[in-house]
Design a protein around this motif. Structure first.
Motif, short mmCIF file in Angstrom:
data_model
loop_
_atom_site.label_atom_id
_atom_site.label_comp_id
_atom_site.label_asym_id
_atom_site.label_seq_id
_atom_site.Cartn_x
_atom_site.Cartn_y
_atom_site.Cartn_z
N LEU A 271 51.47 -6.29 -3.12
CA LEU A 271 50.49 -6.24 -2.05
C LEU A 271 51.06 -6.87 -0.79
N ARG A 272 51.01 -6.11 0.30
CA ARG A 272 51.53 -6.55 1.60
C ARG A 272 52.99 -6.94 1.53
N TRP A 277 52.61 -11.25 -5.22
CA TRP A 277 51.38 -10.48 -5.46
C TRP A 277 51.70 -9.20 -6.22
N PHE A 282 47.09 -8.89 -8.25
CA PHE A 282 46.07 -8.30 -7.37
C PHE A 282 45.14 -7.33 -8.11
N ASN A 297 37.44 -6.41 -6.84
CA ASN A 297 37.15 -6.67 -5.43
C ASN A 297 36.25 -7.88 -5.30
N GLN A 340 39.19 -5.07 2.51
CA GLN A 340 40.41 -4.51 3.07
C GLN A 340 41.60 -4.65 2.14
N ASP A 341 41.73 -5.80 1.46
CA ASP A 341 42.85 -5.98 0.53
C ASP A 341 42.52 -5.46 -0.86
N GLU A 342 41.25 -5.20 -1.14
CA GLU A 342 40.78 -4.64 -2.41
C GLU A 342 41.29 -5.42 -3.63
N THR A 343 41.24 -6.73 -3.52
CA THR A 343 41.66 -7.60 -4.61
C THR A 343 40.72 -8.80 -4.67
N ASN A 349 41.15 -10.41 3.00
CA ASN A 349 41.01 -9.64 4.23
C ASN A 349 39.89 -8.62 4.05
N ALA A 718 50.80 -0.24 2.05
CA ALA A 718 50.12 -1.51 1.82
C ALA A 718 50.62 -2.22 0.56
N TYR A 719 51.48 -1.56 -0.21
CA TYR A 719 51.96 -2.14 -1.47
C TYR A 719 53.48 -2.14 -1.54
#
Length: 745
Positions: A271-272, A277, A282, A297, A340-343, A349, A718-719
């Motif tokens: 993630l990011r 992560w 995540f 989430n 936004q980060d869906e985690t 975020n 995003a990953y």
């Protein structure tokens, strides 16, 4: 924690539904005997006509068929309408409707849809308002191809006309209930009748709740659900046999949740791009795969929405014509949130926002009585529409914080003439002239008082329709039409708005030209109906997201006129009632759609130069590719069998199969966002009294448990530039059953 619920799915798709949805006839009134395929009156051309006499591609779905098919919300229409695709999104504002492969493939405050929606003669400027409850609907007419001449500038690809029932002259009521194996509950109540000799009323109320079919492992709750309450109310005053006034007051309130399960994820995804992560961090507990229905989430993604609408329709019979006035006011408001980060990570975020739409419209039209060889519909239209969007995203990354407004003021005149030059042959001509003024404000709240912009523009447009229809026999009609469409200019009010984008001004209007040739026929004493339509439509200055290089050297994606699209194909529909009690139906829709010009298109995530992503900024040429939401084939077949039982009872069995070929949900032609072809079979069996005073039906939806997706998202960037595909799951992603019951009195 607040829970959200879902209003979809009230039962199996009946053959009667397939009949109505693919060229059949709702609310049939038998004219020969029990085996006759019946008549239905539609208002597709803003006058009452037998659907078999309408020289255009129009599909009709009746209220009974909608109920039997579990079409309770707008997105369900995809299941029963040929050439129609409704693609959902996390936020209803970003949902998209396409007819014959053309829809709105760019999103921003005030961007017009290519497919218009009209409810009881009132145009719905903000399409997300339609993505809700469809309780107590008399019929839905799906008009394929440009409808800009009679319906205005937001119908360049087609129109969905929703008609609700009026008050009855005798006191009547209906109560209904629904329960499913996955805990959906629905309740409905309607009462209608006279208050006095000249005053009648109708009140319809519905409530549906569904927790969802996705598990949020963070808190153990369900998401991808909906809770909706809707009330529709009409008051009709008929003081004389020449004058009538209809006051409608509607209220809608609902909540939704959403989730996007991973269906494909690389073990190396980060993630990011953060090495710590990993998927185990995540997305703990998630088993990634095609059947995954779990997310993790810590922010509930969803929306709260509310709508209050009023309209007043006045009609006066002048003898030679009817004068009609339709005045409407509508206010829609929505609060939305997105993980936004869906985690469940502490990075947390998120995005949140407010969207509101206010609309006032006034239409006046004069419709001839239809008794002479010259028939006409003449009218004038005015509309004021104002939008406001506040949006925040952050605080950790992809930060945004802005407030924007968009408004439009439209005035137009329109008319259509039909002239019988000889017996059985009619010439058709229509014209619309309009002028629209648009304006906007945009404030970037991160940039201080100086980061604010405002501007406006105006546009004059004209659309027209020409045609000829000829009756080869009483039950055989052929027609040919040429029509143009128009989609207005718009400012690109989205995240990233800046001075360079403001300097470019609005994008140019989108235009379309459409040719249709068709036949409408009934034979074997009207026991069999067979309709066919050939079409070819070309779109110029097509509005979509394109890549651009700004003067400061940075890359931006913005709404722009990117090129052209051509769609052509054939639609066949047939119904047959050869023996008492048995109705058969079938349809085939074939679509050959192609992007003919699109040189500056976005690349898909991870696309390489070898795959066509080149230049600075990186872009691709999509000429020759197929547009999104445009399946090559869509087929339906069904059967309904009604058999008398003991006493006044009769049994009803319905089976329907629907097939859709593969479709890409991404405009960029991303190979990871392709939904392969799939077929869904629904079954229902019920008992009712012959007068239909009551009915109990058991149903199974998605009988063979065929999994499919209504949208796909590639989150490669995003990953850590690794495989990461997420899916939107439909209501019937997994097989489920239920019982619905109703009583009419």
């Amino acid at each position: 924690m607040r829970r959200f619920f879902n209003t979809t799915a009230l039962g199996g798709i009946s053959a009667g539904v397939a009949l109505a949805a693919f060229g059949g006839f709702a609310h049939a009134q038998e004219t020969v005997d029990d085996a006759v395929v019946g008549e239905i009156v539609v208002t597709a051309q803003k006058r009452s006509q037998n659907v078999q006499d309408v020289p255009m591609a129009v599909q009709v779905i009746g209220g009974d068929q909608l109920e039997a098919a579990a079409v309770r919300e707008f997105t369900d229409l995809t299941k029963v309408a040929p050439s129609l695709i409704v693609r959902p999104a996390d936020n209803p504002v970003n949902a998209s409707v396409s007819i014959r492969g053309v829809g709105t493939f760019a999103f921003g405050v005030g961007v017009e849809p290519s497919v218009a929606v009209v409810v009881d003669d009132v145009p719905i400027a903000f399409q997300a308002r339609a993505f809700a409850d469809l309780a107590d609907v008399e019929r839905i007419e799906v008009l394929r191809g440009p409808q800009s001449t009679l319906y205005g500038k937001s119908a360049s690809a087609g129109l969905i006309n929703i008609v609700t029932p009026g008050p009855t002259r005798e006191l009547t009521g209906k109560v209904s209930a629904l329960a499913t194996t996955d805990d959906e509950v629905g309740l409905g109540a309607m009462i209608s009748g006279p208050i006095s000799d000249t005053l009648r009323f109708r009140s319809s109320n519905s409530y549906t709740s569904f927790e969802g079919n996705i598990d949020n492992l963070y808190n153990g709750e369900k998401v991808n659900g909906r809770e909706t309450f809707a009330t529709r109310n009409k008051l009709v005053w008929d003081p004389t046999d020449k004058f009538s006034a209809t006051l409608a007051v509607d209220y809608l309130k609902g909540d939704t949740t959403a989730g996007r399960p991973f269906i494909a994820l690389s073990p190396d995804a980060r993630l990011r791009g953060n090495a710590a992560w990993t998927p185990a961090v995540f997305a703990p507990g998630v088993t990634v795969g095609p059947n995954n229905s779990s997310v993790v989430n810590n922010v509930t993604t969803g929306s709260d929405y509310e709508d209050f609408a009023q309209s007043l329709k006045l009609t006066y019979d002048l003898g030679f014509a009817t004068l009609i006035s339709v005045t409407s006011n509508d206010r829609y408001k929505m609060l939305d949130a997105f993980d936004q980060d869906e985690t469940a990570l502490s990075v947390n975020n998120y995005a949140k926002g407010l969207f509101s739409a206010d609309q006032f419209s006034q239409e006046i039209r004069l419709v001839s009585d239809g008794s002479s060889s010259l028939r006409y519909t003449l009218g004038a239209f005015h509309a004021d529409v104002n939008y406001r969007r506040y949006f925040f995203r952050g605080p950790a990354f992809s930060q945004a914080n802005w407030d924007a407004t968009s408004g439009s003021n439209e005035n137009s005149v329109f008319g259509q003439l039909e002239y019988d030059v000889i017996e059985g042959t009619t010439l058709i001509g229509g014209l619309r002239l309009g002028r629209e003024k648009i304006g906007y404000t945009f404030r970037d709240l991160r940039g201080g008082p100086a980061a604010a912009w405002a501007d406006g523009a105006s546009d004059d447009y004209a659309t027209y329709r020409l045609g000829v229809q000829h009756k080869l026999a009483d039950d055989v009609m052929v027609f040919a039409t040429f029509a143009t469409g128009h989609k207005g200019q718009s400012y690109d009010l989205t995240t990233g708005f800046n001075q360079a984008r403001a300097d470019l001004g609005p994008v140019r209007p989108e235009s379309s030209e459409d040719i249709q040739v068709g036949v409408r026929s009934r034979f074997l004493d009207r026991r069999v109906t067979l309709n066919a339509t050939l079409f070819n439509t070309e779109y110029e200055d097509f509005q979509a997201q394109g890549a651009e290089l700004l003067p400061d050297g940075t890359q931006n994606f913005r709404l722009t006129n990117v090129g052209a699209i051509r769609t052509r194909g054939v639609e066949l529909e047939s119904t047959a009632r050869l023996v008492d009690g048995l109705t058969l139906s079938g349809s085939v829709a074939y679509l050959d759609a192609e992007i003919t010009q699109f040189a500056g298109a976005q690349c898909w995530p991870g696309q390489t130069a070898a795959q066509g992503c080149t230049g600075s900024p990186a872009r691709q040429n999509l000429a020759g590719e197929r547009p999104p939401q445009a399946p090559k084939w869509k087929l339906s077949a069904g059967a309904e069998y009604v058999r008398p039982l003991a006493g006044d009872l009769e049994g009803v069995a319905n089976v329907a199969a629907n097939y859709q070929s593969s479709v890409n949900y991404s405009l960029s032609q991303d190979p990871l966002t392709v939904q392969k072809g799939y077929a869904v079979v629904n079954l229902s069996v019920g008992v009712r009294d012959k007068a239909r005073g009551y009915q109990v039906t058991a149903f199974v939806n998605n009988l063979f448990d065929e999994g499919y997706y209504t949208n796909l998202v590639n989150n490669y960037g995003a990953y850590g530039n690794q495989l990461a595909v997420q899916a939107f799951l439909p209501r019937d992603f997994k097989r489920y059953g239920g019982v619905r019951a109703s009583m009419t009195f």
